[in-house]
Design a protein around this motif. Structure first.
Motif, PDB file in Angstrom:
ATOM      1  N   LEU A  23      32.577 -19.960 -33.303  1.00 24.81           N
ATOM      2  CA  LEU A  23      32.390 -20.928 -32.180  1.00 24.81           C
ATOM      3  C   LEU A  23      33.633 -21.449 -31.550  1.00 24.81           C
ATOM      4  O   LEU A  23      34.321 -21.994 -32.221  1.00 24.81           O
ATOM      5  CB  LEU A  23      31.505 -21.975 -32.573  1.00 24.81           C
ATOM      6  N   ALA A  24      34.070 -21.393 -30.210  1.00 29.36           N
ATOM      7  CA  ALA A  24      35.308 -21.712 -29.700  1.00 29.36           C
ATOM      8  C   ALA A  24      34.940 -22.826 -28.972  1.00 29.36           C
ATOM      9  O   ALA A  24      34.020 -23.088 -28.202  1.00 29.36           O
ATOM     10  CB  ALA A  24      36.044 -20.714 -29.049  1.00 29.36           C
ATOM     11  N   VAL A  73      31.473 -24.039 -24.350  1.00 31.58           N
ATOM     12  CA  VAL A  73      31.935 -23.279 -25.527  1.00 31.58           C
ATOM     13  C   VAL A  73      31.683 -21.928 -25.582  1.00 31.58           C
ATOM     14  O   VAL A  73      31.251 -21.496 -24.657  1.00 31.58           O
ATOM     15  CB  VAL A  73      30.941 -23.900 -26.683  1.00 31.58           C
ATOM     16  N   SER A  74      32.225 -21.180 -26.460  1.00 26.13           N
ATOM     17  CA  SER A  74      31.995 -19.790 -26.512  1.00 26.13           C
ATOM     18  C   SER A  74      31.822 -19.412 -28.006  1.00 26.13           C
ATOM     19  O   SER A  74      32.364 -19.600 -28.703  1.00 26.13           O
ATOM     20  CB  SER A  74      33.147 -18.947 -26.127  1.00 26.13           C
ATOM     21  N   VAL A  95      29.079 -17.489 -23.199  1.00 26.44           N
ATOM     22  CA  VAL A  95      29.654 -18.566 -22.746  1.00 26.44           C
ATOM     23  C   VAL A  95      28.672 -19.310 -22.288  1.00 26.44           C
ATOM     24  O   VAL A  95      27.784 -18.920 -21.523  1.00 26.44           O
ATOM     25  CB  VAL A  95      30.729 -17.923 -21.698  1.00 26.44           C
ATOM     26  N   GLY A  96      28.814 -20.645 -22.410  1.00 22.13           N
ATOM     27  CA  GLY A  96      27.839 -21.632 -21.831  1.00 22.13           C
ATOM     28  C   GLY A  96      28.207 -23.084 -22.291  1.00 22.13           C
ATOM     29  O   GLY A  96      29.147 -23.358 -22.901  1.00 22.13           O
ATOM     30  N   HIS A  97      27.214 -23.985 -22.241  1.00 19.89           N
ATOM     31  CA  HIS A  97      27.373 -25.168 -22.738  1.00 19.89           C
ATOM     32  C   HIS A  97      26.575 -25.376 -23.793  1.00 19.89           C
ATOM     33  O   HIS A  97      25.393 -25.032 -23.869  1.00 19.89           O
ATOM     34  CB  HIS A  97      26.810 -26.290 -21.417  1.00 19.89           C
ATOM     35  N   LYS A 130      21.518 -26.012 -28.912  1.00 25.26           N
ATOM     36  CA  LYS A 130      21.413 -24.563 -28.299  1.00 25.26           C
ATOM     37  C   LYS A 130      22.408 -24.464 -27.058  1.00 25.26           C
ATOM     38  O   LYS A 130      22.939 -25.422 -26.532  1.00 25.26           O
ATOM     39  CB  LYS A 130      19.931 -24.627 -27.389  1.00 25.26           C
ATOM     40  N   LEU A 131      22.799 -23.198 -27.409  1.00 21.96           N
ATOM     41  CA  LEU A 131      23.845 -22.799 -26.402  1.00 21.96           C
ATOM     42  C   LEU A 131      23.092 -22.494 -25.129  1.00 21.96           C
ATOM     43  O   LEU A 131      22.728 -21.363 -25.099  1.00 21.96           O
ATOM     44  CB  LEU A 131      24.738 -21.546 -27.031  1.00 21.96           C
ATOM     45  N   THR A 132      23.480 -23.199 -23.973  1.00 26.04           N
ATOM     46  CA  THR A 132      22.679 -22.880 -22.884  1.00 26.04           C
ATOM     47  C   THR A 132      23.777 -21.767 -22.129  1.00 26.04           C
ATOM     48  O   THR A 132      24.539 -22.127 -21.529  1.00 26.04           O
ATOM     49  CB  THR A 132      22.409 -24.100 -21.794  1.00 26.04           C
ATOM     50  N   VAL A 133      23.145 -20.515 -21.920  1.00 25.17           N
ATOM     51  CA  VAL A 133      24.049 -19.514 -21.653  1.00 25.17           C
ATOM     52  C   VAL A 133      24.273 -19.433 -20.118  1.00 25.17           C
ATOM     53  O   VAL A 133      23.328 -19.454 -19.174  1.00 25.17           O
ATOM     54  CB  VAL A 133      23.448 -18.098 -21.992  1.00 25.17           C
TER      55      VAL A 133
END
Length: 244
Positions: A23-24, A73-74, A95-97, A130-133
């Motif tokens: 996670l970046a 984040v990525s 890639v997302g939030h 959750k990573l919202t893509v």
């Protein structure tokens, strides 16, 4: 199916198989140790029904604090382990939030895939995210790099909402009444050893199974959108396994 749609399916399949990634996050100019510098951390994840990554993170962690300040984040998922030359293997950057996730059904999906996380999931500093893509960058091998838009990166709600409602009842039914069938999925279709198998997750694109402490992924030949299609797929997989 276009090359981009095929790449999107391959990327999502790779994400669903994985359990860990890098996670970046973006560092703040005000932080003490590496002001303004990007940071990367090893994290564990699961997936939502649409393919979005899920996390259980501590607010005490450097990467979580970065994401709270800047949600961009990525996540890098690496599928190159079986390749002598890693550059020839698949990998995908999501890639997302990063957003807080309050749906307890998704909490269950994460904990099913990472059972040991139950030991600290109730700690006050841990929360589900959750990573919202927004997009994917998929590299399927040498000279196979594509950007994939949000539209193709995750499944639309119409493709997963019925499965989300039905998942827990499907799991209860299969684990209660069809344990031998689940074992056949693992030993015949996946060709894995082990006696004690359980079904821990269902989504439109496949099954998550567990044997001992190991999680295995069994993808469907085609997507299912509701409980009846899922039932037919499970019956078909059982027949395939018995015929082997």
């Amino acid at each position: 199916m276009t090359a981009r749609q095929l790449a999107a399916d391959e990327a999502r399949r790779l994400i669903r198989i994985g359990r860990k990634g890098v996670l970046a996050t973006n560092g703040s100019n005000q932080e003490k140790y590496a002001p303004g510098w990007p940071s990367s951390s090893l994290v564990t994840y699961a997936t939502a029904w649409d393919g979005s990554p899920l996390f259980l993170l501590s607010t005490l962690s450097h990467h979580t604090q970065n994401a709270i300040r800047d949600s961009r984040v990525s996540l890098l998922v690496d599928g190159t382990d079986r390749h002598i030359n890693p550059q020839e293997g698949p990998r995908v950057s999501v890639v997302g939030h990063l957003r807080l996730e309050n749906d307890t059904r998704l909490h269950r999906r994460f904990l099913a895939k990472h059972a040991r996380a139950k030991l600290y999931a109730e700690f006050s500093d841990f929360q589900f995210y959750k990573l919202t893509v927004e997009k994917l960058h998929y590299v399927g091998g040498f000279a196979r790099a594509l950007w994939i838009s949000k539209k193709n990166a995750v499944l639309p709600k119409s493709a997963w909402q019925d499965i989300a409602v039905s998942e827990e009842s499907i799991l209860r039914h299969m684990n209660s009444d069809h344990q031998q069938t689940i074992r056949l999925y693992g030993t015949k279709l996946l060709k894995k050893q082990g006696r004690h198998w359980s079904l821990i997750g269902v989504d439109p694109e496949g099954l998550d199974l567990m044997c001992g402490q190991t999680v295995h992924r069994l993808p469907f030949d085609s997507s299912v959108v509701d409980a009846e299609q899922c039932r037919k797929m499970l019956v078909s997989l059982a027949k395939q396994a018995r015929d082997l």
